[in-house]
Design an enzyme around this catalytic site. Structure first.
Site, short mmCIF file in Angstrom:
data_model
loop_
_atom_site.label_atom_id
_atom_site.label_comp_id
_atom_site.label_asym_id
_atom_site.label_seq_id
_atom_site.Cartn_x
_atom_site.Cartn_y
_atom_site.Cartn_z
N SER A 66 0.81 -1.24 0.00
CA SER A 66 0.00 0.00 0.00
C SER A 66 0.83 1.27 0.00
O SER A 66 0.42 2.29 0.56
CB SER A 66 -0.97 0.06 1.20
N LYS A 122 2.57 1.94 -5.25
CA LYS A 122 3.43 1.61 -6.38
C LYS A 122 2.72 1.92 -7.70
O LYS A 122 3.34 2.40 -8.65
CB LYS A 122 3.71 0.10 -6.34
N CYS A 172 -25.11 -0.11 -12.49
CA CYS A 172 -25.19 -1.57 -12.54
C CYS A 172 -26.20 -2.12 -11.53
O CYS A 172 -27.39 -1.95 -11.74
CB CYS A 172 -23.80 -2.19 -12.41
N GLY A 202 -27.02 -0.72 -9.00
CA GLY A 202 -27.75 0.51 -8.66
C GLY A 202 -28.92 0.73 -9.62
O GLY A 202 -30.02 1.08 -9.21
N HIS A 212 -20.81 0.33 -16.55
CA HIS A 212 -20.04 1.07 -15.54
C HIS A 212 -19.31 2.23 -16.21
O HIS A 212 -18.18 2.06 -16.69
CB HIS A 212 -18.98 0.15 -14.92
N GLU A 223 -17.82 4.56 -14.97
CA GLU A 223 -16.63 4.96 -14.20
C GLU A 223 -15.34 4.35 -14.74
O GLU A 223 -14.25 4.83 -14.46
CB GLU A 223 -16.80 4.63 -12.71
N1 GLN Z 1 -25.00 -8.27 -9.25
C1 GLN Z 1 -25.50 -7.67 -10.44
C2 GLN Z 1 -25.35 -8.56 -11.66
O1 GLN Z 1 -24.52 -9.46 -11.65
C3 GLN Z 1 -24.84 -6.31 -10.69
C4 GLN Z 1 -23.35 -6.39 -10.85
C5 GLN Z 1 -22.67 -5.08 -10.66
O2 GLN Z 1 -23.18 -4.16 -10.03
N2 GLN Z 1 -21.46 -4.96 -11.16
O3 GLN Z 1 -26.01 -8.38 -12.63
#
Ligand code: GLN
Length: 539
Positions: free
Chosen positions: A15, A18, A382, A384, A508, A510
């Site tokens: 940690s 690196k 996702c 969410g 995602h 992000e």
């Molecule tokens: N668990 C959910 C799925 O597999 C969402 C996965 C996630 O949030 N990366 O579809």
């Protein structure tokens, strides 16, 4: 120019950052016009970190080619604005698997298969792979773990052999720790001396040392380290604590680390590293006066590394809008109907985090009901997004039993369900919907306004999907499917257009947000969150 290899090892403790140091070195070389990539070798036996719990390893980062990788690859992409791939993250597990597969095919012609030379040859082969096509001037190779670990040995042995073979086309940088002992008010170099000794015992002499410290060190300390470790005094660099990881390239540049690297490799280049855009970003980040407060609702509120790419994307977008980011992690298991207001009322924008499994789901649903009814900017990523769908089904469509089959297999309203292809899989590792997929955006949607284009590509990591048979019902009641996969028809984005900013993405975003190019959805979400502050002020 023949591809040059820079090995980065770490000592004393893990940690130390690196990954950040490797990415910063890459940044400085890139600033001189070189093409750079970074590779990480992880000495654990898992084939990839995809099956690891975030408590073990923080976030799992996904590359565009669908490989589940170490979170350091996120730093590499964010710092260098490059794409990484499966070749950029290799674990001991993958090395052993490759060797064992070759053994089963009989490739070793009756020989005994051994760590040296077979495992080390496979490691060396994987180190050299990225340089083969001649696409890069520099390849930085981060060796995970700490010098002295039993499991690091084959990796260090491979580095030793390559140093011998590549001669001046490679360089070793060792990152080590110089602790400050509060009681005696002294910094101590002994752990660094031991760490370098242990590297030397493996036959590796570091060319450059980077000392991680809390405060800037006196030059005498660097002199002492140089003397004990056979390193030039000018090649002992400090990486002291700075408020933001994005300042690390700046402090390394001040100490001319890039110039030292080039000199050691006998490369003449008089161009100063131009990282103006980076410096401008930091200036903007530091001079921001107003603050936007974002809450991430998730079950890893005690583990910020679990949401690394999300928090970095939020910071990039807040800086883009000249705001400071006040990020609050809210434990989804602790949210209930009675305390949801106190948790969320002062939050300007809410992220409902991705994740797996049942734990904390009910808290996310309570947070979402509050956010939807109070018209707070809300971004579901996702899992969410899947929770946004469940909450809407239960509380707006009146389907009180609605659920995802990941959470309740017996639910009568499977609004989120496994895709046919996923139903018969027995292998857990690497078998999700992974990597980049296309998505067609709906006219007049908030998503299209954010992206300013009608086809986007974003990265996925999930098994479950919105059950398309419910699409019309949801759309009639005001939740629109505004992003559709053109090849499979899967729903990738949902929105409630009547609300200020209420968007869920199955992908995602992000994973594709960098300093140079913050992700458009994060920019748009932060913009909406900032206007919600102004609204509160005007009430
Ligand atoms: N668990 C959910 C799925 O597999 C969402 C996965 C996630 O949030 N990366 O579809």
């Amino acid at each position: 120019m023949f591809t040059k290899y820079i090995f980065v090892t770490g000592g004393v403790v893990s940690s130390l950052g690196k990954g950040i140091v490797a990415a910063s070195i890459g940044k400085l070389l890139q600033g001189r016009g070189y093409k750079v990539t970074i590779q990480k070798f992880d000495p654990y036996i898992n084939i990839d970190p995809g099956t690891l719990n975030p408590y073990e390893h923080g976030e799992c980062y996904v590359t565009s080619d669908g490989c589940e990788t170490d979170l350091d690859l996120g730093h590499y992409e964010r710092f260098l604005n490059i794409l990484t791939s499966k070749a950029n993250n290799v674990t001991a597990g993958r090395i052993y698997q490759n060797v064992i597969n070759k053994e089963r095919k009989g490739n070793f012609l009756g020989k005994t298969v051994q760590v040296i030379p077979h495992i080390t040859d496979e490691i060396k082969h994987n180190i050299m792979i990225l340089g083969k096509k001649g696409d890069y001037d520099f390849i930085i190779i981060e060796i995970g773990g700490t010098v002295g670990d039993i499991e690091s040995l084959p990796f260090l042995e491979s580095v030793r052999q390559l140093v011998w073979e590549l001669v001046e086309n490679c360089l070793c940088i060792h990152l080590t720790y110089v602790p400050y002992i509060v009681a005696s008010k002294e910094v101590k170099t002994k752990p660094t001396q031991h760490s370098v000794k242990s590297l030397q015992e493996q036959g590796i002499q570091p060319n450059i040392l980077v000392l991680r410290t809390e405060k800037e060190l006196d030059r005498n300390i660097c002199r002492k380290v140089a003397l004990f470790c056979n390193v030039d005094e000018s090649s002992v660099i400090q990486s002291y604590d700075v408020p933001s990881i994005y300042e690390v390239p700046i402090i390394l540049k001040k100490q001319a680390l890039d110039e030292i690297i080039l000199n050691k490799m006998h490369i003449t280049n008089n161009i100063e590293s131009d990282i103006t855009h980076w410096e401008n970003f930091i200036k903007k980040m530091k001079s921001a006066k107003q603050t936007v407060t974002i809450g991430i609702v998730g079950k890893y509120a005690d583990l910020p590394d679990a949401y690394k790419s999300i928090s970095e994307s939020l910071l990039q977008a807040a800086t883009f809008h000249k705001h400071k980011l006040n990020l609050i992690l809210i434990h989804s298991e602790k949210i209930n109907e009675y305390n949801v207001i106190s948790h969320l009322k002062n939050i300007n924008g809410i992220i409902i985090a991705p994740g797996f499994g049942k734990r904390g789901i009910e808290g996310k649903l309570i947070a979402l009901k509050y956010a939807r009814e109070k018209n707070k900017p809300t971004f579901g990523i996702c899992l969410g997004m899947q929770c946004m769908i469940i909450e809407f089904a239960r509380n707006v469509l009146g389907l009180t039993d609605a659920n995802s089959t990941e959470i309740d297999q017996t639910t009568s309203e499977k609004v989120i369900d496994l895709m046919e292809k996923q139903k018969h899989l027995t292998v857990v590792g690497g078998s999700m919907r992974l990597g980049t997929y296309e998505c067609q955006l709906e006219k007049n949607s908030k998503a299209i306004k954010a992206y300013k284009t009608n086809i986007i590509k974003e990265r996925h990591r999930h098994r479950y999907e919105f059950n398309i048979t419910y699409k019309n019902l949801f759309e009639k009641k005001g939740m629109k499917c505004t992003g559709i996969n053109p090849d499979t028809n899967l729903v990738e984005i949902i929105e409630i257009p009547n609300l200020n900013w209420y968007i869920g993405t199955q992908f995602h975003p992000e994973y594709q947000s960098t300093i140079v190019k913050p992700n458009p959805l994060f920019i748009s979400f932060i913009e909406a969150s900032i206007s919600s502050i102004n609204k509160i002020l005007h009430v």
